[in-house]
Scaffold this motif. Structure first.
Motif, PDB file in Angstrom:
ATOM      1  N   VAL A   8      64.094  12.196 -51.411  1.00  0.00           N
ATOM      2  CA  VAL A   8      64.397  11.137 -50.450  1.00  0.00           C
ATOM      3  C   VAL A   8      63.209  10.174 -50.381  1.00  0.00           C
ATOM      4  CG1 VAL A   8      64.985  10.613 -48.053  1.00  0.00           C
ATOM      5  CG2 VAL A   8      65.875  12.702 -49.134  1.00  0.00           C
ATOM      6  N   LEU A   9      63.509   8.872 -50.561  1.00  0.00           N
ATOM      7  CA  LEU A   9      62.472   7.847 -50.586  1.00  0.00           C
ATOM      8  C   LEU A   9      62.581   6.918 -49.383  1.00  0.00           C
ATOM      9  CD1 LEU A   9      62.734   6.702 -54.340  1.00  0.00           C
ATOM     10  CD2 LEU A   9      61.388   8.593 -53.391  1.00  0.00           C
ATOM     11  N   ASP A  10      61.435   6.511 -48.870  1.00  0.00           N
ATOM     12  CA  ASP A  10      61.356   5.492 -47.823  1.00  0.00           C
ATOM     13  C   ASP A  10      60.453   4.379 -48.351  1.00  0.00           C
ATOM     14  OD1 ASP A  10      61.471   4.049 -45.492  1.00  0.00           O
ATOM     15  OD2 ASP A  10      60.090   5.351 -44.380  1.00  0.00           O
ATOM     16  N   GLU A  11      61.068   3.231 -48.615  1.00  0.00           N
ATOM     17  CA  GLU A  11      60.354   2.109 -49.217  1.00  0.00           C
ATOM     18  C   GLU A  11      59.661   2.531 -50.508  1.00  0.00           C
ATOM     19  OE1 GLU A  11      57.810   0.406 -46.268  1.00  0.00           O
ATOM     20  OE2 GLU A  11      59.487  -0.370 -45.085  1.00  0.00           O
ATOM     21  N   GLY A  12      60.375   3.327 -51.294  1.00  0.00           N
ATOM     22  CA  GLY A  12      59.887   3.742 -52.602  1.00  0.00           C
ATOM     23  C   GLY A  12      58.969   4.948 -52.610  1.00  0.00           C
ATOM     24  N   LYS A  13      58.606   5.460 -51.440  1.00  0.00           N
ATOM     25  CA  LYS A  13      57.693   6.587 -51.368  1.00  0.00           C
ATOM     26  C   LYS A  13      58.447   7.863 -50.974  1.00  0.00           C
ATOM     27  CE  LYS A  13      53.642   3.828 -50.105  1.00  0.00           C
ATOM     28  NZ  LYS A  13      52.546   3.628 -49.106  1.00  0.00           N
ATOM     29  N   PRO A  14      58.184   8.969 -51.667  1.00  0.00           N
ATOM     30  CA  PRO A  14      58.858  10.236 -51.333  1.00  0.00           C
ATOM     31  C   PRO A  14      58.460  10.729 -49.938  1.00  0.00           C
ATOM     32  CG  PRO A  14      57.808  10.337 -53.495  1.00  0.00           C
ATOM     33  CD  PRO A  14      57.286   9.112 -52.827  1.00  0.00           C
ATOM     34  N   VAL A  15      59.465  11.015 -49.118  1.00  0.00           N
ATOM     35  CA  VAL A  15      59.201  11.487 -47.751  1.00  0.00           C
ATOM     36  C   VAL A  15      59.937  12.786 -47.427  1.00  0.00           C
ATOM     37  CG1 VAL A  15      58.675   9.210 -46.822  1.00  0.00           C
ATOM     38  CG2 VAL A  15      61.053  10.006 -46.841  1.00  0.00           C
ATOM     39  N   GLY A  16      60.851  13.202 -48.287  1.00  0.00           N
ATOM     40  CA  GLY A  16      61.615  14.401 -47.996  1.00  0.00           C
ATOM     41  C   GLY A  16      62.490  14.792 -49.165  1.00  0.00           C
ATOM     42  N   ILE A  17      63.315  15.794 -48.943  1.00  0.00           N
ATOM     43  CA  ILE A  17      64.220  16.279 -49.976  1.00  0.00           C
ATOM     44  C   ILE A  17      65.556  16.652 -49.322  1.00  0.00           C
ATOM     45  CG2 ILE A  17      63.402  18.680 -49.802  1.00  0.00           C
ATOM     46  CD1 ILE A  17      63.690  18.823 -52.892  1.00  0.00           C
ATOM     47  N   PHE A  18      66.651  16.310 -49.984  1.00  0.00           N
ATOM     48  CA  PHE A  18      67.988  16.648 -49.499  1.00  0.00           C
ATOM     49  C   PHE A  18      68.576  17.645 -50.469  1.00  0.00           C
ATOM     50  CE2 PHE A  18      72.641  15.751 -49.184  1.00  0.00           C
ATOM     51  CZ  PHE A  18      72.815  16.096 -47.848  1.00  0.00           C
ATOM     52  N   THR A  19      68.826  18.853 -49.990  1.00  0.00           N
ATOM     53  CA  THR A  19      69.281  19.942 -50.852  1.00  0.00           C
ATOM     54  C   THR A  19      70.727  20.328 -50.541  1.00  0.00           C
ATOM     55  OG1 THR A  19      68.616  21.705 -49.335  1.00  0.00           O
ATOM     56  CG2 THR A  19      66.920  20.841 -50.829  1.00  0.00           C
ATOM     57  N   GLU A  20      71.282  21.163 -51.413  1.00  0.00           N
ATOM     58  CA  GLU A  20      72.626  21.689 -51.154  1.00  0.00           C
ATOM     59  C   GLU A  20      72.653  22.460 -49.840  1.00  0.00           C
ATOM     60  OE1 GLU A  20      74.202  22.461 -55.732  1.00  0.00           O
ATOM     61  OE2 GLU A  20      72.755  23.834 -54.826  1.00  0.00           O
ATOM     62  N   ARG A  21      71.579  23.168 -49.537  1.00  0.00           N
ATOM     63  CA  ARG A  21      71.506  23.890 -48.264  1.00  0.00           C
ATOM     64  C   ARG A  21      71.559  22.909 -47.097  1.00  0.00           C
ATOM     65  NH1 ARG A  21      69.018  28.751 -47.072  1.00  0.00           N
ATOM     66  NH2 ARG A  21      70.081  29.372 -48.990  1.00  0.00           N
ATOM     67  N   ASP A  22      70.844  21.790 -47.203  1.00  0.00           N
ATOM     68  CA  ASP A  22      70.890  20.766 -46.153  1.00  0.00           C
ATOM     69  C   ASP A  22      72.304  20.220 -45.996  1.00  0.00           C
ATOM     70  OD1 ASP A  22      68.121  20.899 -45.668  1.00  0.00           O
ATOM     71  OD2 ASP A  22      67.705  19.452 -47.260  1.00  0.00           O
ATOM     72  N   ALA A  23      72.970  19.996 -47.131  1.00  0.00           N
ATOM     73  CA  ALA A  23      74.324  19.443 -47.101  1.00  0.00           C
ATOM     74  C   ALA A  23      75.290  20.371 -46.368  1.00  0.00           C
ATOM     75  CB  ALA A  23      74.822  19.174 -48.525  1.00  0.00           C
ATOM     76  N   VAL A  24      75.130  21.669 -46.606  1.00  0.00           N
ATOM     77  CA  VAL A  24      76.036  22.650 -45.986  1.00  0.00           C
ATOM     78  C   VAL A  24      75.616  22.968 -44.554  1.00  0.00           C
ATOM     79  CG1 VAL A  24      76.889  25.023 -46.109  1.00  0.00           C
ATOM     80  CG2 VAL A  24      76.688  23.653 -48.197  1.00  0.00           C
ATOM     81  N   LYS A  25      74.358  23.369 -44.388  1.00  0.00           N
ATOM     82  CA  LYS A  25      73.892  23.862 -43.096  1.00  0.00           C
ATOM     83  C   LYS A  25      73.709  22.738 -42.077  1.00  0.00           C
ATOM     84  CE  LYS A  25      70.334  26.948 -41.197  1.00  0.00           C
ATOM     85  NZ  LYS A  25      69.132  27.758 -41.538  1.00  0.00           N
ATOM     86  N   ASN A  26      73.120  21.628 -42.500  1.00  0.00           N
ATOM     87  CA  ASN A  26      72.817  20.547 -41.558  1.00  0.00           C
ATOM     88  C   ASN A  26      73.959  19.561 -41.379  1.00  0.00           C
ATOM     89  OD1 ASN A  26      70.335  21.781 -41.521  1.00  0.00           O
ATOM     90  ND2 ASN A  26      69.278  20.209 -42.687  1.00  0.00           N
ATOM     91  N   PHE A  27      74.665  19.285 -42.475  1.00  0.00           N
ATOM     92  CA  PHE A  27      75.719  18.269 -42.411  1.00  0.00           C
ATOM     93  C   PHE A  27      77.109  18.858 -42.183  1.00  0.00           C
ATOM     94  CE2 PHE A  27      78.979  15.662 -44.538  1.00  0.00           C
ATOM     95  CZ  PHE A  27      78.910  14.528 -43.745  1.00  0.00           C
ATOM     96  N   LEU A  28      77.557  19.723 -43.087  1.00  0.00           N
ATOM     97  CA  LEU A  28      78.922  20.244 -42.995  1.00  0.00           C
ATOM     98  C   LEU A  28      79.140  21.020 -41.698  1.00  0.00           C
ATOM     99  CD1 LEU A  28      81.703  20.694 -44.300  1.00  0.00           C
ATOM    100  CD2 LEU A  28      80.746  22.690 -45.473  1.00  0.00           C
ATOM    101  N   LEU A  29      78.213  21.901 -41.357  1.00  0.00           N
ATOM    102  CA  LEU A  29      78.388  22.731 -40.159  1.00  0.00           C
ATOM    103  C   LEU A  29      78.299  21.934 -38.868  1.00  0.00           C
ATOM    104  CD1 LEU A  29      76.491  26.022 -41.057  1.00  0.00           C
ATOM    105  CD2 LEU A  29      78.941  25.695 -40.807  1.00  0.00           C
ATOM    106  N   SER A  30      77.613  20.792 -38.907  1.00  0.00           N
ATOM    107  CA  SER A  30      77.487  19.978 -37.690  1.00  0.00           C
ATOM    108  C   SER A  30      78.627  18.972 -37.559  1.00  0.00           C
ATOM    109  CB  SER A  30      76.145  19.234 -37.699  1.00  0.00           C
ATOM    110  OG  SER A  30      76.129  18.227 -38.695  1.00  0.00           O
ATOM    111  N   GLY A  31      79.483  18.894 -38.581  1.00  0.00           N
ATOM    112  CA  GLY A  31      80.581  17.935 -38.534  1.00  0.00           C
ATOM    113  C   GLY A  31      80.110  16.498 -38.616  1.00  0.00           C
ATOM    114  N   GLY A  32      79.081  16.258 -39.427  1.00  0.00           N
ATOM    115  CA  GLY A  32      78.508  14.918 -39.542  1.00  0.00           C
ATOM    116  C   GLY A  32      79.448  13.909 -40.158  1.00  0.00           C
TER     117      GLY A  32
END
Length: 259
Positions: free
Chosen positions: A165-189
């Motif tokens: 994950v980039l903010d103005e071209g600089k790496p600031v984080g990472i979005f993983t399959e675990r994030d997609a399932v645990k943080n997004f899918l389970l929260s109903g985003g």
């Protein structure tokens, strides 16, 4: 280290005809993201993986309540004995291209994931194999404010388990399959939400000249499965637990690594 020492014990099992919402609830309660799918007669049928959920549910925007476990499961698995070792586990995983079940007397006693093998290798303290041949040097990135929909599309198209994950071209984080399932899918985003709202905004990095063992130790210590690699202060690549498993397997065939 024997399989019985590093396997995940008391595995979560799910039957194929239960609704996916119920399955996700059980996975969240146990914090287990690779449950074994078994029949009512306890026959092993396969696994549910995070990649299954990304590809079969999220990428198609299907509400999970419309699906059963059987609609998304992977019908493939490898088999280990409790008295095997981590090198044997790596070989079986590479050949089966799947997670592994551990059977004793025909009964399921544990499961082994790439993270489990990596942890066992880290504990072994053996080998000074460079990680470079096993890392990925093509980075797939996404902007902090780009949508989750775009992130899921990229992960499926590029066949990767994470995005830098980039903010103005600089790496600031990472979005993983675990994030997609645990943080997004389970929260109903909402698929229009910025990916930064669900990403892991903490980057644990490692020098690109480090060894495979160094990478395994960092993963084990930080309980992560992916580490961005730096060279001259810039992130140039990434190594995953599955990459380490491949390295263990390949180096063991050359007798460079031994149990």
């Amino acid at each position: 280290m024997r399989v019985s020492e590093f396997m995940s014990k008391n595995p979560l099992t799910l039957e194929p005809d239960i609704n996916l919402i119920q399955a996700l609830d059980e996975m969240a309660k146990r914090d287990v993201w690779s449950p074994v799918v078994v029949s009512s007669a306890k026959e092993i049928l396969g696994f549910i993986t995070e990649r299954d959920l990304v590809n079969q549910v999220l990428s198609q925007k299907i509400p999970p309540e419309q699906l059963n476990v059987s609609d998304v499961m992977t019908r493939r698995y490898g088999v280990l004995r409790p008295d095997g070792d981590y090198i044997e586990a790596a070989a079986v995983m590479m050949k089966s291209k799947s997670r592994l079940v551990v059977l004793e007397g025909g009964e399921l006693v544990g499961v082994v994931t790439a993270a489990d093998i990596t942890r066992a290798y880290a504990s072994s303290g053996k080998g000074s194999v460079p990680l470079r041949p096993y890392a990925t040097w093509k980075l797939v990135t996404i902007g902090l404010d780009e949508s989750v929909e775009r992130a899921i599309e990229l992960m499926r198209k590029e066949r990767v388990g994470s995005l830098l994950v980039l903010d103005e071209g600089k790496p600031v984080g990472i979005f993983t399959e675990r994030d997609a399932v645990k943080n997004f899918l389970l929260s109903g985003g909402d698929y229009c939400d910025p990916v930064g709202s669900y990403a892991t905004m903490r980057l644990i990095t490692l020098n690109a000249e480090a060894s495979l063992l160094d990478a395994a130790r960092v993963m084990a210590e930080n309980k992560v499965k992916r580490i961005p690699l730096t060279q001259e202060g810039e992130i140039r690549g990434i190594i995953t637990a599955r990459d380490i498993v491949e390295g263990i397997w390949r180096e063991s065939t050359l007798n460079i690594l031994t149990p």
